[in-house]
Design a protein around this motif. Structure first.
Motif, PDB file in Angstrom:
ATOM      1  N   GLY A 274       0.774  -1.226   0.000  1.00 53.13           N
ATOM      2  CA  GLY A 274       0.000   0.000   0.000  1.00 53.13           C
ATOM      3  C   GLY A 274       0.808   1.279   0.000  1.00 53.13           C
ATOM      4  O   GLY A 274       0.230   2.364   0.060  1.00 53.13           O
ATOM      5  N   THR A 275       2.136   1.195  -0.063  1.00 57.13           N
ATOM      6  CA  THR A 275       2.965   2.402  -0.043  1.00 57.13           C
ATOM      7  C   THR A 275       3.142   2.953  -1.453  1.00 57.13           C
ATOM      8  O   THR A 275       3.634   2.245  -2.335  1.00 57.13           O
ATOM      9  CB  THR A 275       4.353   2.101   0.555  1.00 57.13           C
ATOM     10  OG1 THR A 275       4.201   1.539   1.849  1.00 57.13           O
ATOM     11  CG2 THR A 275       5.177   3.371   0.647  1.00 57.13           C
ATOM     12  N   PRO A 276       2.759   4.204  -1.690  1.00 51.23           N
ATOM     13  CA  PRO A 276       3.032   4.800  -3.017  1.00 51.23           C
ATOM     14  C   PRO A 276       4.531   4.856  -3.280  1.00 51.23           C
ATOM     15  O   PRO A 276       5.337   4.991  -2.358  1.00 51.23           O
ATOM     16  CB  PRO A 276       2.432   6.208  -2.898  1.00 51.23           C
ATOM     17  CG  PRO A 276       1.450   6.128  -1.771  1.00 51.23           C
ATOM     18  CD  PRO A 276       2.026   5.120  -0.812  1.00 51.23           C
ATOM     19  N   GLN A 277       4.905   4.776  -4.545  1.00 54.07           N
ATOM     20  CA  GLN A 277       6.311   4.762  -4.941  1.00 54.07           C
ATOM     21  C   GLN A 277       6.551   5.854  -5.979  1.00 54.07           C
ATOM     22  O   GLN A 277       5.772   5.996  -6.927  1.00 54.07           O
ATOM     23  CB  GLN A 277       6.692   3.401  -5.542  1.00 54.07           C
ATOM     24  CG  GLN A 277       6.327   2.192  -4.689  1.00 54.07           C
ATOM     25  CD  GLN A 277       7.285   1.986  -3.534  1.00 54.07           C
ATOM     26  OE1 GLN A 277       8.464   2.308  -3.631  1.00 54.07           O
ATOM     27  NE2 GLN A 277       6.791   1.435  -2.443  1.00 54.07           N
ATOM     28  N   VAL A 278       7.639   6.610  -5.807  1.00 58.63           N
ATOM     29  CA  VAL A 278       7.992   7.666  -6.752  1.00 58.63           C
ATOM     30  C   VAL A 278       9.436   7.460  -7.184  1.00 58.63           C
ATOM     31  O   VAL A 278      10.348   7.412  -6.343  1.00 58.63           O
ATOM     32  CB  VAL A 278       7.820   9.068  -6.126  1.00 58.63           C
ATOM     33  CG1 VAL A 278       8.198  10.142  -7.147  1.00 58.63           C
ATOM     34  CG2 VAL A 278       6.388   9.272  -5.639  1.00 58.63           C
ATOM     35  N   VAL A 297       5.232  -3.972 -10.836  1.00 63.59           N
ATOM     36  CA  VAL A 297       4.075  -4.251 -11.689  1.00 63.59           C
ATOM     37  C   VAL A 297       3.839  -5.751 -11.847  1.00 63.59           C
ATOM     38  O   VAL A 297       2.705  -6.183 -12.080  1.00 63.59           O
ATOM     39  CB  VAL A 297       4.215  -3.565 -13.065  1.00 63.59           C
ATOM     40  CG1 VAL A 297       4.292  -2.058 -12.900  1.00 63.59           C
ATOM     41  CG2 VAL A 297       5.410  -4.075 -13.836  1.00 63.59           C
ATOM     42  N   ARG A 298       4.889  -6.554 -11.671  1.00 60.15           N
ATOM     43  CA  ARG A 298       4.708  -8.008 -11.752  1.00 60.15           C
ATOM     44  C   ARG A 298       4.041  -8.575 -10.501  1.00 60.15           C
ATOM     45  O   ARG A 298       3.522  -9.685 -10.520  1.00 60.15           O
ATOM     46  CB  ARG A 298       6.057  -8.696 -11.966  1.00 60.15           C
ATOM     47  CG  ARG A 298       6.639  -8.452 -13.351  1.00 60.15           C
ATOM     48  CD  ARG A 298       7.927  -9.228 -13.570  1.00 60.15           C
ATOM     49  NE  ARG A 298       8.513  -8.938 -14.870  1.00 60.15           N
ATOM     50  CZ  ARG A 298       9.598  -9.547 -15.353  1.00 60.15           C
ATOM     51  NH1 ARG A 298      10.210 -10.480 -14.628  1.00 60.15           N
ATOM     52  NH2 ARG A 298      10.067  -9.232 -16.536  1.00 60.15           N
ATOM     53  N   THR A 302      -1.019  -2.286  -6.173  1.00 60.18           N
ATOM     54  CA  THR A 302      -2.098  -1.354  -6.523  1.00 60.18           C
ATOM     55  C   THR A 302      -1.839   0.069  -6.044  1.00 60.18           C
ATOM     56  O   THR A 302      -2.585   0.989  -6.387  1.00 60.18           O
ATOM     57  CB  THR A 302      -3.425  -1.846  -5.935  1.00 60.18           C
ATOM     58  OG1 THR A 302      -3.285  -1.978  -4.511  1.00 60.18           O
ATOM     59  CG2 THR A 302      -3.819  -3.196  -6.527  1.00 60.18           C
ATOM     60  N   ALA A 303      -0.805   0.279  -5.235  1.00 59.78           N
ATOM     61  CA  ALA A 303      -0.500   1.625  -4.753  1.00 59.78           C
ATOM     62  C   ALA A 303      -0.034   2.502  -5.919  1.00 59.78           C
ATOM     63  O   ALA A 303       0.535   2.006  -6.898  1.00 59.78           O
ATOM     64  CB  ALA A 303       0.574   1.572  -3.681  1.00 59.78           C
ATOM     65  N   SER A 327       2.614   1.870 -18.482  1.00 58.06           N
ATOM     66  CA  SER A 327       1.611   2.830 -18.011  1.00 58.06           C
ATOM     67  C   SER A 327       0.259   2.612 -18.679  1.00 58.06           C
ATOM     68  O   SER A 327      -0.788   2.910 -18.094  1.00 58.06           O
ATOM     69  CB  SER A 327       2.092   4.261 -18.247  1.00 58.06           C
ATOM     70  OG  SER A 327       2.233   4.528 -19.629  1.00 58.06           O
ATOM     71  N   GLU A 328       0.257   2.081 -19.912  1.00 57.38           N
ATOM     72  CA  GLU A 328      -1.003   1.764 -20.578  1.00 57.38           C
ATOM     73  C   GLU A 328      -1.669   0.537 -19.960  1.00 57.38           C
ATOM     74  O   GLU A 328      -2.896   0.482 -19.852  1.00 57.38           O
ATOM     75  CB  GLU A 328      -0.755   1.506 -22.069  1.00 57.38           C
ATOM     76  CG  GLU A 328      -0.446   2.755 -22.877  1.00 57.38           C
ATOM     77  CD  GLU A 328      -1.668   3.653 -23.028  1.00 57.38           C
ATOM     78  OE1 GLU A 328      -2.716   3.159 -23.478  1.00 57.38           O
ATOM     79  OE2 GLU A 328      -1.575   4.844 -22.659  1.00 57.38           O
ATOM     80  N   ALA A 329      -0.839  -0.429 -19.549  1.00 57.35           N
ATOM     81  CA  ALA A 329      -1.389  -1.687 -19.028  1.00 57.35           C
ATOM     82  C   ALA A 329      -1.708  -1.635 -17.538  1.00 57.35           C
ATOM     83  O   ALA A 329      -2.556  -2.387 -17.055  1.00 57.35           O
ATOM     84  CB  ALA A 329      -0.403  -2.826 -19.302  1.00 57.35           C
ATOM     85  N   VAL A 330      -1.017  -0.761 -16.807  1.00 60.65           N
ATOM     86  CA  VAL A 330      -1.158  -0.715 -15.349  1.00 60.65           C
ATOM     87  C   VAL A 330      -1.699   0.656 -14.961  1.00 60.65           C
ATOM     88  O   VAL A 330      -1.000   1.671 -15.095  1.00 60.65           O
ATOM     89  CB  VAL A 330       0.196  -0.979 -14.651  1.00 60.65           C
ATOM     90  CG1 VAL A 330       0.020  -1.014 -13.143  1.00 60.65           C
ATOM     91  CG2 VAL A 330       0.805  -2.296 -15.146  1.00 60.65           C
TER      92      VAL A 330
END
Length: 409
Positions: A274-278, A297-298, A302-303, A327-330
């Motif tokens: 749940g941690t956003p990643q930048v 992504v694998r 969902t964050a 980015s299109e797929a996720v």
């Protein structure tokens, strides 16, 4: 004087003697370390195969060592505060297969260099104090590195030292960056790694008649079969610092064999649920971040994930198509590209250097984990920006390629 084997604790007087050299180290540290390296390579030329001679020519290694010696002297009362730095250097040493016997050689030449540079100021008591101090540091470092070696060999497909790999595939990612797919010659498995880690590759450079190691970030998610590195060509470089990269581009082809060390490094993905990643990168600094992103992504994370990358133009922008496809797929991946020059710009593309204040406010979340990789000034700029916005220091991770020299605190 003997080193490492006769380890003993420092007396209060010896600690005071070491601390008394701090002003000298601040003013003349690089002079001392330059003398040290010249002395060591004269007496032990075989070590030139172990050290990056490019970093010798550009003085980065001498500067990094001077900073490390100074930091150790300043914290001689409690060296434990240096453990994060010890860990970073330890990973680099383990990647180069540094062993205790190398510390013994370094110790002899370091103490001799202190005596030769300081002259009459280098009293027997001061040299004895620095000998004990060095032994203490060497024991700390080699002990930590042994743990890293033990961890490597305990992994399925893991090893220590150098292992031959064959180049199975060579893929041009942009006008400057090419990827190399490396499989073990013995046909065995390769150890998984933490996304963000690097390997060392060792090649013979006929231009300087030396074996030379270089570190390259792993640029794909772990897969158990191969390692991928993505290497930037150093245009027009005859300097040893770029010779390995350019030799890979110009002379290493599918079917060729290279030596690799096992993955190392502590700049790694911190992917709590749940941690956003930048991810913030400049140029080839995106390579370890690609590994992190692919891994996220694998795992169906969902964050929110924000990708920020800057480079000179679209022609040198490696992995742009891959990032677009991700980015299109996720749905939770948002990308932002900055170009020094561009004929036209698409959505979420900007003209100029990476500027975080141009991003939407929601892109830089206060609870996110941040990863910055690129040149030193690039890291420093964006680290300061995030700190000024109230991001916790513990949530900002960065890696500078080359010897550890960057201080952002």
């Amino acid at each position: 004087m003997s080193f490492i084997l006769n380890f003993k604790f420092m007396s209060p007087l010896q600690k005071e003697l070491v601390k008394a050299t701090v002003p000298i180290l601040k003013e003349h540290g690089v002079l001392l370390t330059t003398h040290f390296y010249n002395r060591m390579f004269t007496h032990n030329p075989e070590l030139k195969h172990l050290f990056n001679m490019g970093n010798q020519q550009n003085k980065r290694q001498q500067t990094a060592l001077a900073m490390a010696v100074l930091a150790y002297a300043e914290h001689i009362e409690d060296p434990s505060v240096l453990l994060p730095v010890v860990d970073t250097i330890g990973h680099k040493h383990a990647s180069l297969h540094i062993r205790p016997e190398h510390y013994a050689i370094v110790g002899r030449h370091l103490i001799a260099s202190i005596a030769e540079v300081l002259g009459e100021a280098a009293t027997p008591e001061l040299l004895d104090a620095w000998t004990v101090a060095y032994n203490q540091l060497a024991a700390l470092m080699s002990g930590h590195e042994q743990k890293l070696y033990d961890e490597k060999v305990s992994l399925p497909g893991g090893w220590s030292g150098w292992r031959p790999f064959v180049v199975r595939k060579k893929v041009k990612e942009s006008d400057e960056i090419t990827s190399f797919y490396l499989h073990p010659v013995d046909g065995g498995a390769v150890a998984d790694f933490k996304p963000g880690q690097y390997i060392s590759i060792r090649l013979f450079l006929p231009e300087i008649n030396l074996q030379q190691p270089r570190q390259y970030s792993l640029s794909s998610a772990p897969n158990g079969e191969y390692y991928r590195i993505s290497v930037k060509r150093e245009a027009g470089s005859r300097h040893p610092d770029g010779m390995i990269s350019n030799r890979l581009h110009d002379f290493v082809e599918p079917g060729d064999i290279v030596d690799l060390s096992a993955p190392s490094g502590n700049f790694t993905l911190q992917a709590e649920d749940g941690t956003p990643q930048v991810f913030i990168s400049g140029g080839v600094g995106q390579t370890p971040l690609i590994s992190m992103l692919e891994t996220l992504v694998r795992t169906d994370a969902t964050a929110p994930i924000t990708w920020v990358h800057g480079c000179r133009n679209e022609q040198v922008h490696a992995f742009k198509a891959d990032l677009h496809a991700i980015s299109e797929a996720v749905a939770n991946v948002e990308k932002h590209f900055f170009y020094d020059s561009a004929e036209k710009l698409a959505a979420n593309e900007y003209l100029g250097w990476v500027s975080l204040d141009q991003l939407p406010a929601e892109a830089l979340r206060p609870d996110a984990k941040y990863y910055i990789c690129g040149p030193g000034p690039f890291i420093r700029q964006h680290y300061r920006y995030l700190i000024d916005r109230g991001i916790e220091q513990s949530n900002i991770h960065f890696e500078e390629f080359g010897p550890l020299s960057l201080s952002v605190n």
